[in-house]
Design a protein around this motif. Structure first.
Motif: not given
Length: 542
Positions: A139-164
């Motif tokens: 569960l803890l790992i899943a929550e961290a993955k959700f948050l990472r996905g959300y952070f990258y979601f905010e980056l890609v929709k505003n900047f396009g491709g970004v460093p992974i």
């Protein structure tokens, strides 16, 4: 009750991996070391709290300021404050093409990657923690993955491709890194949300002490949004329907309760940043102050981000009186929706208008309007009414958003009957008649509904960028020298007197919009410089 508050202890930022061998022969006392951390479930929990804290971090300038800027880049918000230096916003909000060194953009980029780093550490190190309950660990790992996905979601929709960046890596390990393709970033976002949804519980199964943590509905809802932004309508339909069919969420009966300070974490809220008032520590939100009126009382705000007359006109054209009164407050108002102490509020302002009306001084406010959604009624204001102490949670994803996205996905895949059903469910709440249209007319109705339902909540810029009209992004029809927003604000027949009389912020906002440049924000110049050019700039930015 345990909640993830905006200024929760940033445990991750307190950890260090720096070797002491250069100046000491033993570890620095009083500091945690990642190599010795994650020994217990409690430590893993604390670290995850730091990941949640990274949604907004601990002040307004890291993330909230950027969210505010995004609305300023649309036809819903002016910069607003016309008595202070506007340089932090004007280059981007007015599409002047000179935003590479913009501090708001730079801070957002930096702090989103700091959040990603925290999540990467959690995903990498929590599996090694001494946690007997394997379900808890997952569960803890899943929550961290959700948050990472959300952070990258905010980056890609505003900047396009970004460093992974995955895992906990040192600066020298990413030397020479380049931008991933937009498709690859979206793939990472999708996978993180899928992984999270497979493990996270439904909200009804979540303990009260876990309020504010990500749920299965939040992960599926965000995955559905990710699909919609890529035009993957069939996939979005499947995903969003799961949220609807779960029965975990409902529309609030009264539209005004959605953003009410007494209705945090309501049945419509799918994912929300937590906030409380604390006299000593700043554990609250910021937007009520950032975008509140200025020059009126000792409970002033800053007036950065004010609703446009164009948005007000859209409500009136739709006959949408209910949502209008709960979205916009205008100078000279004789009442405010949900304000039971109007006379006391006006008195606290010093009766600045001189006639017992609510004052938003036109000389210092471009539109002489403020957002009702983040307004705190007079009797509900904390003793210290200032940034970081407002107990209003930030609604990031709510059920009406999911319903309208699902209606849109249905329309785009030819299922207009279902699209009308869910569109009308949202309209019925505010006593508007059901629509009977189909095809492109229905598409336009759904788009209008999203603007009115979600106004000033940070969705408009994303929608305008992703929607197409005659093969072009819709924002290119609204902004630019022939844009409808520019024409509306400069035409004597339609322009608003408050806005026209205050040209300290120009009414032709968006006239310089360039669709070859302005569908994405610029990559911060310092990132390009520090990478020695391996990170490249978005097209059109010089």
């Amino acid at each position: 009750m345990k909640k993830i508050y905006i200024l929760a202890l940033a445990v991750a930022s307190l950890l260090t991996t720096t070797s002491c061998e250069d100046f000491l022969t033993e570890d620095v006392r009083g500091q945690e070391n990642l190599d010795t951390y994650f020994q217990t479930e409690a430590e893993a929990d604390k670290f995850l709290t730091g990941c949640y804290q990274a949604i907004t971090f601990d002040d307004w300038w890291q993330i909230d300021n950027f969210w505010n800027l995004c609305d300023m880049c649309t036809d819903d918000y002016w910069m607003g404050n016309t008595t202070q230096d506007q340089s932090g916003y004007i280059s981007l909000a007015h599409y002047q093409g000179t935003g590479q060194e913009n501090g708001t953009i730079a801070n957002f980029w930096q702090y989103r990657y700091k959040g990603i780093l925290k999540c990467n550490i959690a995903i990498e190190r929590i599996p090694q923690a001494n946690i007997a309950d394997e379900n808890k660990k997952n569960l803890l790992i899943a929550e961290a993955k959700f948050l990472r996905g959300y952070f990258y979601f905010e980056l890609v929709k505003n900047f396009g491709g970004v460093p992974i960046v995955k895992g906990f890596v040192m600066p020298e390990e990413i030397s020479g890194i380049t931008r991933a393709s937009e498709e690859d970033v979206w793939a990472l976002v999708e996978q993180d949300f899928k992984d999270a949804a497979a493990v996270l519980p439904n909200r009804s199964k979540q303990a009260a002490s876990e309020t504010g943590h990500a749920t299965k509905g939040a992960a599926l809802g965000m995955l559905g949004k990710a699909y919609m932004y890529q035009g993957k309508y069939a996939e979005a339909k499947t995903c969003l329907k799961q949220v609807i069919d779960s029965g975990e969420y409902q529309l609030m009966e009264n539209f005004g309760d959605i953003w009410d300070v007494d209705h945090n974490n309501n049945k419509e809220s799918i994912f929300e940043v937590q906030a409380i008032y604390d006299e000593t520590y700043a554990l609250g939100s910021f937007r009520s102050i950032i975008s509140g009126p200025r020059d009126v009382s000792d409970q002033d705000g800053w007036a950065w981000g004010l609703p446009t007359a164009n948005l007000e006109a859209a409500f009136k054209e739709a006959g949408d009186d209910i949502r209008l009164k709960w979205t916009i407050i205008k100078n000279g108002a004789t009442e405010i929706a949900g304000e039971d102490n109007f006379a006391e509020l006006v008195e606290a302002q010093g009766n600045k208008n001189g006639d017992g009306t609510y004052c938003i001084p036109p000389k210092s406010h471009k539109s002489a309007r403020i957002s009702r959604k983040i307004f705190i009624p007079y009797a509900k204001r904390p003793e210290k009414f200032e940034k970081g102490r407002i107990p209003l949670g930030q609604r990031i994803l709510r059920y009406a958003d999911v319903l309208l996205l699902y209606a849109e996905a249905c329309n785009e895949t030819g299922d207009d009957a279902t699209a009308r059903k869910y569109l009308n469910e949202v309209r019925n709440r505010v006593k508007l008649p059901g629509v009977t249209t189909s095809g492109n007319d229905l598409r336009q109705d759904i788009r209008k509904e999203r603007r009115l339902e979600l106004a000033l909540e940070g969705h408009r810029l994303d929608d305008l960028r992703r929607w197409k009209e005659d093969g072009e992004p819709l924002i290119a029809k609204i902004m630019g020298p022939n844009g409808s927003f520019v024409k509306w604000n400069t035409d004597p027949a339609t322009r608003d007197s408050y806005e026209w009389d205050n040209q300290k912020e120009a009414s032709d906002k968006g006239i310089s919009f360039d669709k070859s440049r302005d569908l994405l924000f610029p990559i911060p110049l310092y990132e390009i410089t520090m990478s020695n050019g391996t990170i490249t700039q978005n097209p059109g930015w010089k």
